[in-house]
Design a protein around this motif. Structure first.
Motif, PDB file in Angstrom:
ATOM      1  N   VAL A 108      24.181 -66.801 -27.077  1.00 63.79           N
ATOM      2  CA  VAL A 108      24.883 -65.661 -26.494  1.00 63.79           C
ATOM      3  C   VAL A 108      26.372 -65.983 -26.389  1.00 63.79           C
ATOM      4  N   GLU A 109      27.207 -65.121 -26.993  1.00 66.16           N
ATOM      5  CA  GLU A 109      28.660 -65.198 -26.845  1.00 66.16           C
ATOM      6  C   GLU A 109      29.200 -63.845 -26.386  1.00 66.16           C
ATOM      7  N   ALA A 110      28.389 -63.124 -25.640  1.00 64.12           N
ATOM      8  CA  ALA A 110      28.747 -61.779 -25.187  1.00 64.12           C
ATOM      9  C   ALA A 110      29.861 -61.835 -24.146  1.00 64.12           C
ATOM     10  N   ALA A 111      30.589 -60.728 -24.023  1.00 62.81           N
ATOM     11  CA  ALA A 111      31.553 -60.593 -22.931  1.00 62.81           C
ATOM     12  C   ALA A 111      30.824 -60.137 -21.678  1.00 62.81           C
ATOM     13  N   MET A 112      29.825 -59.258 -21.858  1.00 63.32           N
ATOM     14  CA  MET A 112      29.139 -58.685 -20.703  1.00 63.32           C
ATOM     15  C   MET A 112      27.716 -58.301 -21.065  1.00 63.32           C
ATOM     16  N   ILE A 113      26.795 -58.696 -20.186  1.00 65.01           N
ATOM     17  CA  ILE A 113      25.401 -58.253 -20.280  1.00 65.01           C
ATOM     18  C   ILE A 113      25.110 -57.588 -18.943  1.00 65.01           C
ATOM     19  N   GLY A 114      24.660 -56.353 -18.979  1.00 62.36           N
ATOM     20  CA  GLY A 114      24.425 -55.582 -17.762  1.00 62.36           C
ATOM     21  C   GLY A 114      23.206 -56.064 -16.990  1.00 62.36           C
ATOM     22  N   ASN A 115      22.757 -55.245 -16.066  1.00 59.13           N
ATOM     23  CA  ASN A 115      21.575 -55.526 -15.259  1.00 59.13           C
ATOM     24  C   ASN A 115      20.319 -55.043 -15.995  1.00 59.13           C
ATOM     25  N   TYR A 116      19.187 -55.681 -15.696  1.00 58.83           N
ATOM     26  CA  TYR A 116      17.877 -55.254 -16.225  1.00 58.83           C
ATOM     27  C   TYR A 116      17.878 -55.262 -17.755  1.00 58.83           C
ATOM     28  N   VAL A 117      18.258 -56.392 -18.330  1.00 55.83           N
ATOM     29  CA  VAL A 117      18.328 -56.527 -19.788  1.00 55.83           C
ATOM     30  C   VAL A 117      17.354 -57.609 -20.225  1.00 55.83           C
ATOM     31  N   GLU A 118      16.644 -57.333 -21.304  1.00 54.92           N
ATOM     32  CA  GLU A 118      15.748 -58.325 -21.891  1.00 54.92           C
ATOM     33  C   GLU A 118      16.212 -58.622 -23.303  1.00 54.92           C
ATOM     34  N   ILE A 119      16.505 -59.892 -23.564  1.00 59.23           N
ATOM     35  CA  ILE A 119      16.912 -60.346 -24.892  1.00 59.23           C
ATOM     36  C   ILE A 119      15.813 -61.265 -25.393  1.00 59.23           C
ATOM     37  N   GLY A 120      15.311 -60.993 -26.575  1.00 63.07           N
ATOM     38  CA  GLY A 120      14.184 -61.752 -27.122  1.00 63.07           C
ATOM     39  C   GLY A 120      14.560 -63.162 -27.530  1.00 63.07           C
ATOM     40  N   LYS A 121      13.592 -63.842 -28.157  1.00 62.68           N
ATOM     41  CA  LYS A 121      13.846 -65.215 -28.600  1.00 62.68           C
ATOM     42  C   LYS A 121      14.475 -65.211 -29.997  1.00 62.68           C
ATOM     43  N   ASN A 122      15.170 -66.309 -30.297  1.00 58.80           N
ATOM     44  CA  ASN A 122      15.799 -66.524 -31.608  1.00 58.80           C
ATOM     45  C   ASN A 122      16.809 -65.439 -31.971  1.00 58.80           C
ATOM     46  N   CYS A 123      17.521 -64.929 -30.979  1.00 56.50           N
ATOM     47  CA  CYS A 123      18.538 -63.902 -31.232  1.00 56.50           C
ATOM     48  C   CYS A 123      19.926 -64.540 -31.282  1.00 56.50           C
TER      49      CYS A 123
END
Length: 190
Positions: A108-123
């Motif tokens: 993850v190199e995001a600037a912002m991830i909000g609330n209630y977020v699901e990011i899978g594996k190997n992304c």
């Protein structure tokens, strides 16, 4: 994730903070003074959080902040986004909201991830990406840099793109999943 059975971990393998964060001793937390954990967050073994990367010049710490009930799985790498401007290499803050689950081996190199977020594996979540509340990123998805993922959507593929809208109940579902997992993550005495 299987949410029915307790998940036991060797008590000696995790450090538990006053605010209920559980951090694996096998995780790499670089620059901990620049990392803020909101409480009841689990950082699994072999996860890497790069709080040591900074803007050019002294005193320009870049902060990585995680909200409450975040689950950072094995092998995840969280590092702040960067860009080069006039020959200077600059890092920027990363903010991750509450009730966020990041699957195993995701970068993850995001600037912002909000609330209630699901990011899978190997992304791979590209630099300066913004993921809005109640979004889901499917396993093995690559989100290109500077992408904005809207609220209440599923993104999948390489490059990641819109697949479908998510139901209004997504917030309650993700909140209940992260709380249940945290409550089931129990130390094994001995």
């Amino acid at each position: 994730m299987n949410f029915a059975q307790p998940v036991y971990y060797p008590k000696a393998d995790y450090i538990e903070t006053d605010t209920g964060n559980k951090v694996s001793r096998r995780a790499t937390i670089a620059g901990p003074q620049n990392i803020i954990l909101g409480g009841k967050t689990i950082i699994s073994s072999t996860a890497i959080i790069r709080g040591d990367l900074r803007r050019t010049g002294p005193g320009h710490a870049v902060v990585i902040s995680l909200g409450k009930y975040c689950l950072i799985s094995e092998g995840c790498i969280l590092r702040p986004p960067y860009k080069t401007y006039r020959g200077n290499f600059n890092y920027y803050p990363m903010k991750i909201g509450d009730h966020v689950h990041i699957g195993a081996n995701t970068v993850v190199e995001a600037a912002m991830i909000g609330n209630y977020v699901e990011i899978g594996k190997n992304c791979i979540i590209g630099k300066f990406t913004m993921i809005k509340d109640c979004a889901k990123i499917a396993d093995n998805t690559v989100i290109p840099p500077n992408t904005v993922v809207p609220a209440l959507v599923l993104f999948s593929g390489s490059p990641g793109q819109f697949v479908e809208n998510l139901p209004e109940s997504t917030q309650e579902l993700f909140e209940s999943q992260t709380k249940q997992y945290y409550n089931r993550f129990q130390p094994l005495e001995g």
